[in-house]
Motif scaffolding. Sequence first.
Motif, PDB file in Angstrom:
ATOM      1  N   SER A  99       0.854  -1.182   0.000  1.00 57.04           N
ATOM      2  CA  SER A  99       0.000   0.000   0.000  1.00 57.04           C
ATOM      3  C   SER A  99       0.892   1.235   0.000  1.00 57.04           C
ATOM      4  O   SER A  99       1.675   1.449   0.923  1.00 57.04           O
ATOM      5  N   ALA A 100       0.777   2.037  -1.061  1.00 55.53           N
ATOM      6  CA  ALA A 100       1.609   3.242  -1.181  1.00 55.53           C
ATOM      7  C   ALA A 100       0.827   4.304  -1.938  1.00 55.53           C
ATOM      8  O   ALA A 100       0.252   4.040  -2.997  1.00 55.53           O
ATOM      9  N   SER A 101       0.814   5.508  -1.382  1.00 55.94           N
ATOM     10  CA  SER A 101       0.138   6.645  -2.021  1.00 55.94           C
ATOM     11  C   SER A 101      -1.302   6.326  -2.366  1.00 55.94           C
ATOM     12  O   SER A 101      -1.821   6.737  -3.395  1.00 55.94           O
ATOM     13  N   GLY A 102      -1.954   5.534  -1.505  1.00 55.43           N
ATOM     14  CA  GLY A 102      -3.347   5.192  -1.749  1.00 55.43           C
ATOM     15  C   GLY A 102      -3.532   4.170  -2.844  1.00 55.43           C
ATOM     16  O   GLY A 102      -4.665   3.901  -3.250  1.00 55.43           O
ATOM     17  N   THR A 103      -2.450   3.597  -3.324  1.00 55.31           N
ATOM     18  CA  THR A 103      -2.515   2.619  -4.403  1.00 55.31           C
ATOM     19  C   THR A 103      -2.060   1.265  -3.889  1.00 55.31           C
ATOM     20  O   THR A 103      -1.095   1.167  -3.133  1.00 55.31           O
ATOM     21  N   LEU A 104      -2.748   0.197  -4.320  1.00 54.32           N
ATOM     22  CA  LEU A 104      -2.363  -1.160  -3.958  1.00 54.32           C
ATOM     23  C   LEU A 104      -1.511  -1.738  -5.078  1.00 54.32           C
ATOM     24  O   LEU A 104      -1.955  -1.838  -6.221  1.00 54.32           O
ATOM     25  N   ILE A 105      -0.285  -2.097  -4.738  1.00 61.33           N
ATOM     26  CA  ILE A 105       0.668  -2.601  -5.724  1.00 61.33           C
ATOM     27  C   ILE A 105       0.950  -4.066  -5.420  1.00 61.33           C
ATOM     28  O   ILE A 105       1.153  -4.449  -4.266  1.00 61.33           O
ATOM     29  N   PHE A 106       0.973  -4.902  -6.468  1.00 63.46           N
ATOM     30  CA  PHE A 106       1.313  -6.312  -6.316  1.00 63.46           C
ATOM     31  C   PHE A 106       2.699  -6.550  -6.905  1.00 63.46           C
ATOM     32  O   PHE A 106       3.023  -6.068  -7.997  1.00 63.46           O
ATOM     33  N   LEU A 107       3.516  -7.298  -6.142  1.00 63.29           N
ATOM     34  CA  LEU A 107       4.877  -7.537  -6.560  1.00 63.29           C
ATOM     35  C   LEU A 107       5.209  -9.025  -6.472  1.00 63.29           C
ATOM     36  O   LEU A 107       4.716  -9.736  -5.586  1.00 63.29           O
ATOM     37  N   GLY A 108       6.048  -9.479  -7.372  1.00 64.06           N
ATOM     38  CA  GLY A 108       6.620 -10.810  -7.281  1.00 64.06           C
ATOM     39  C   GLY A 108       8.031 -10.712  -6.744  1.00 64.06           C
ATOM     40  O   GLY A 108       8.757  -9.759  -7.036  1.00 64.06           O
ATOM     41  N   GLU A 109       8.432 -11.706  -5.916  1.00 68.68           N
ATOM     42  CA  GLU A 109       9.729 -11.614  -5.262  1.00 68.68           C
ATOM     43  C   GLU A 109      10.410 -12.975  -5.239  1.00 68.68           C
ATOM     44  O   GLU A 109       9.773 -14.021  -5.044  1.00 68.68           O
ATOM     45  N   TYR A 128      15.051  -9.985  -4.711  1.00 68.86           N
ATOM     46  CA  TYR A 128      14.721  -9.129  -5.854  1.00 68.86           C
ATOM     47  C   TYR A 128      13.216  -9.165  -6.042  1.00 68.86           C
ATOM     48  O   TYR A 128      12.603 -10.237  -6.077  1.00 68.86           O
ATOM     49  N   PHE A 129      12.613  -7.975  -6.125  1.00 69.49           N
ATOM     50  CA  PHE A 129      11.181  -7.969  -6.430  1.00 69.49           C
ATOM     51  C   PHE A 129      10.861  -6.939  -7.503  1.00 69.49           C
ATOM     52  O   PHE A 129      11.546  -5.921  -7.663  1.00 69.49           O
ATOM     53  N   GLN A 130       9.811  -7.258  -8.213  1.00 71.25           N
ATOM     54  CA  GLN A 130       9.361  -6.460  -9.356  1.00 71.25           C
ATOM     55  C   GLN A 130       7.853  -6.295  -9.250  1.00 71.25           C
ATOM     56  O   GLN A 130       7.132  -7.258  -8.991  1.00 71.25           O
ATOM     57  N   SER A 131       7.378  -5.056  -9.439  1.00 72.05           N
ATOM     58  CA  SER A 131       5.938  -4.813  -9.367  1.00 72.05           C
ATOM     59  C   SER A 131       5.247  -5.360 -10.612  1.00 72.05           C
ATOM     60  O   SER A 131       5.775  -5.296 -11.725  1.00 72.05           O
ATOM     61  N   PHE A 132       4.060  -5.950 -10.418  1.00 71.24           N
ATOM     62  CA  PHE A 132       3.270  -6.444 -11.534  1.00 71.24           C
ATOM     63  C   PHE A 132       2.477  -5.313 -12.196  1.00 71.24           C
ATOM     64  O   PHE A 132       2.259  -5.317 -13.401  1.00 71.24           O
ATOM     65  N   ASN A 133       2.012  -4.384 -11.391  1.00 66.07           N
ATOM     66  CA  ASN A 133       1.274  -3.252 -11.941  1.00 66.07           C
ATOM     67  C   ASN A 133       2.121  -1.979 -11.842  1.00 66.07           C
ATOM     68  O   ASN A 133       3.123  -1.932 -11.138  1.00 66.07           O
ATOM     69  N   GLN A 134       1.715  -0.946 -12.561  1.00 65.69           N
ATOM     70  CA  GLN A 134       2.491   0.279 -12.697  1.00 65.69           C
ATOM     71  C   GLN A 134       2.145   1.276 -11.588  1.00 65.69           C
ATOM     72  O   GLN A 134       1.003   1.350 -11.116  1.00 65.69           O
ATOM     73  N   LEU A 135       3.160   2.033 -11.164  1.00 63.04           N
ATOM     74  CA  LEU A 135       2.951   3.130 -10.232  1.00 63.04           C
ATOM     75  C   LEU A 135       2.900   4.442 -11.010  1.00 63.04           C
ATOM     76  O   LEU A 135       3.550   4.585 -12.051  1.00 63.04           O
ATOM     77  N   THR A 136       2.137   5.377 -10.472  1.00 59.65           N
ATOM     78  CA  THR A 136       2.010   6.679 -11.129  1.00 59.65           C
ATOM     79  C   THR A 136       3.284   7.492 -10.957  1.00 59.65           C
ATOM     80  O   THR A 136       3.767   7.699  -9.841  1.00 59.65           O
ATOM     81  N   VAL A 137       3.836   7.945 -12.086  1.00 64.18           N
ATOM     82  CA  VAL A 137       5.016   8.802 -12.059  1.00 64.18           C
ATOM     83  C   VAL A 137       4.612  10.269 -12.050  1.00 64.18           C
ATOM     84  O   VAL A 137       5.124  11.073 -11.283  1.00 64.18           O
ATOM     85  N   ASP A 138       3.658  10.620 -12.912  1.00 63.72           N
ATOM     86  CA  ASP A 138       3.206  12.005 -13.045  1.00 63.72           C
ATOM     87  C   ASP A 138       1.697  11.997 -13.191  1.00 63.72           C
ATOM     88  O   ASP A 138       1.159  11.489 -14.179  1.00 63.72           O
ATOM     89  N   LYS A 139       0.995  12.541 -12.209  1.00 64.49           N
ATOM     90  CA  LYS A 139      -0.463  12.557 -12.263  1.00 64.49           C
ATOM     91  C   LYS A 139      -0.977  13.428 -13.401  1.00 64.49           C
ATOM     92  O   LYS A 139      -2.015  13.140 -14.006  1.00 64.49           O
ATOM     93  N   ALA A 140      -0.242  14.492 -13.722  1.00 65.15           N
ATOM     94  CA  ALA A 140      -0.698  15.406 -14.778  1.00 65.15           C
ATOM     95  C   ALA A 140      -0.710  14.726 -16.136  1.00 65.15           C
ATOM     96  O   ALA A 140      -1.637  14.892 -16.929  1.00 65.15           O
ATOM     97  N   THR A 141       0.331  13.959 -16.423  1.00 64.05           N
ATOM     98  CA  THR A 141       0.427  13.304 -17.739  1.00 64.05           C
ATOM     99  C   THR A 141      -0.087  11.877 -17.720  1.00 64.05           C
ATOM    100  O   THR A 141      -0.269  11.266 -18.772  1.00 64.05           O
ATOM    101  N   GLY A 142      -0.277  11.323 -16.490  1.00 68.91           N
ATOM    102  CA  GLY A 142      -0.728   9.935 -16.385  1.00 68.91           C
ATOM    103  C   GLY A 142       0.373   8.925 -16.643  1.00 68.91           C
ATOM    104  O   GLY A 142       0.101   7.742 -16.819  1.00 68.91           O
ATOM    105  N   ARG A 143       1.628   9.377 -16.648  1.00 68.77           N
ATOM    106  CA  ARG A 143       2.730   8.472 -16.934  1.00 68.77           C
ATOM    107  C   ARG A 143       2.945   7.547 -15.744  1.00 68.77           C
ATOM    108  O   ARG A 143       2.951   7.970 -14.591  1.00 68.77           O
ATOM    109  N   THR A 144       3.174   6.251 -16.041  1.00 65.34           N
ATOM    110  CA  THR A 144       3.402   5.240 -15.008  1.00 65.34           C
ATOM    111  C   THR A 144       4.675   4.462 -15.315  1.00 65.34           C
ATOM    112  O   THR A 144       5.190   4.515 -16.437  1.00 65.34           O
TER     113      THR A 144
END
Length: 694
Positions: free
Chosen positions: A493-503, A532-548
């Motif tokens: 749980s980060a920045s109100g977002t639920l992220i799934f990761l494989g490790e 080593y872990f890698q997120s399965f879904n994308q995190l928001t980089v820039d809310k204005a542009t929607g880049r993840t």
Amino acid sequence: MATDEVNIVNIAQHLVLPLLLVLGSSVRAQEAASTQSSAPSVNVPAQEAEDIPAPQRSLLKTAATKEFNKAMYFDQIDNGLILPPLELDYDLSDAGKNLRVGNVSLNEKNFYFGLLPLGKTHSQINQVVAANQADQLALVMAWPDRLISSGTLEMISRTGAVLWRTKISAADITEWNQKLDGWKKTLLGAGTQASNLRGGIFATQYAVLNVNEAGAFANINESFRFCLSSEEGRNQTKLCSQRYAVKKTPQGLAMGKTRGEKNNPRVLVNNEDAPTKKTVQVATDVPTGFYAELATGESYEFVVMPNKLQLMDIADTKNPKILRVVGYDTRPVGKSIILNPDQYSNLTKMIGFEATIGDPRKFWAAAVPTSNPVVYLPGQGGGVFRQRLELSEIPRSQSRVYLSKRTPTGTYIDGIKLEGRKQPTSEVTSTQNSVEQDEKDPGHFYWKFKATERGQINRSYLNVNFEGKTYKSYFEIYKGYPRELSARLSAVSASGTLIFLGELAYNQWFEDLFGWTNYWASRQRWGIAAKYFQSFNQLTVDKATGRTAPLSVLTVDLKYRFTPGLWNRDESVGLLGSYQSVKFDELKAPMLGGGVFWARSMPKSIDDLFNVLEFMRYPKWVDMEFIYYTQSMDSNVTLNSSMSLNFHGKVLWTESLYGEAGFGYKRYAFTDTAQNQKAELNTFYGTVGVGLNF
């Protein structure tokens, strides 16, 4: 990059202090705790010498020293000992009024019940009980507790009807003994002589202090017997008294034995009539049945599986007529001492932090006469069986070999190098791994211990040639798994977002450093861990542009234990150095940090809670760590309180397969001055996975 506004850095930092306090107290306790999993020394405390003599100390000095005090055991089977089949030895004597089973007797003098006011159960008892309590009717009882320790007490009529029933558990008896001890302490403090506190209520096994409240004698107008019975699986034991009757008197209820009939003493063995005195060989893989009825009306019966003698050692003592036998698990009937008692503090017991992984065996020592070398063992739930020891020769105590006091109780490898001392005139050899004699000291040698079975206690042997005779001796060491590999699924749980990761996680511990076996610097001190872990879904980089972008993290740790031992078995705390590389979008931050870790078996109180679930009823290992990253490895990257606090546990379904789960807090915070970007991510996570020990 978006920044998590939730600021919990201070909270995590405040958690460090209690963590360090816990770790510090654990370090102080580990040296004592680590000895519990090893086979104990053959020496016993001096105060026990009168009952259980210590091994013989002859004019010829033994090989033991202050630095070499871990005694090896003699393998008695290979040194000429024969263990005949177990025996059921009984004698219904004295015209059928006394039954002896093994070394325990049953008669009306040690098996009785009494009903009387509590204040009349002993001449001094009124000094420690209240006046209203002294007038209460109490049912006091005594029985040979070596024949049956606890169970269900019933009052049974002539027709077999149960008139009253109560459960007497082992905990009830412990509580009763504590009550008696408390009364004794008070009376002794008031000046009563200890010799006056051996009879009456102080000689009982148990008592029901208020029978009126218990309803034991309500509306009883026929004779009855008291029967104490226990049932453990297929094992059953029952002990019944003479017949009693009660009547009302002006002073209240009175109870006495009925004497209106005579009983013919008889014995049944395995449901067949048997003589009143006999020794019967019994098998250890089938139940043995026994029934005896005394002339005075008592009866004793059992259908139980015998327990085998688990023998470790036999030695001579300072008394030439006495041998000292050491074994484990089933404790003999009679006097014996525990050589490796639990050494937990009252606080540890109160909070239930006892260990749940390790060598569960309890080693005992007992004195056996040379004229009649036998050991009496309880059956599984009742009965007493005799194990004879046919001895051709007892190895001489002077020939015993001693290992270094720092000899480990576990190892990761086959061929761990042990140091030992022997008599300078003796010779030690091995048909397994090698023995190397110290050329400068004829009493000093090195031994490569053979340990081939992982996940098991391994036994390795030495042949000791002393004064023309060869004795076989042995030592035991547990061999563990040095490596583990697991795959995990995490939710963050980060920045109100639920992220799934494989490790993927890998962990390895080393027996020593390239053959260097220094106790403090290398032996079972060092380990490495990589994740080593890698997120399965994308995190928001820039809310204005929607880049993840995905998040990936590589962590490599170097760990040092403050005390040597095995992972998944021996508790330890230690220090760790950590390398971490965080990659998010175009940002990459390699960093170095340090921290502490603590690992141990799951505390008993918590383990009991998890054991409610059937799939969790296996050994469990838990660890926790705190890491704070202080040094960036990129001159363009500045760290801002990056840290992690991890709690992890696993359940060992088999020696090699385990399930795991964990949770914790991680903070990734840094600034890349070259790209003029700042990253700050505060996360709570939970993880589950499966892994292999190998």
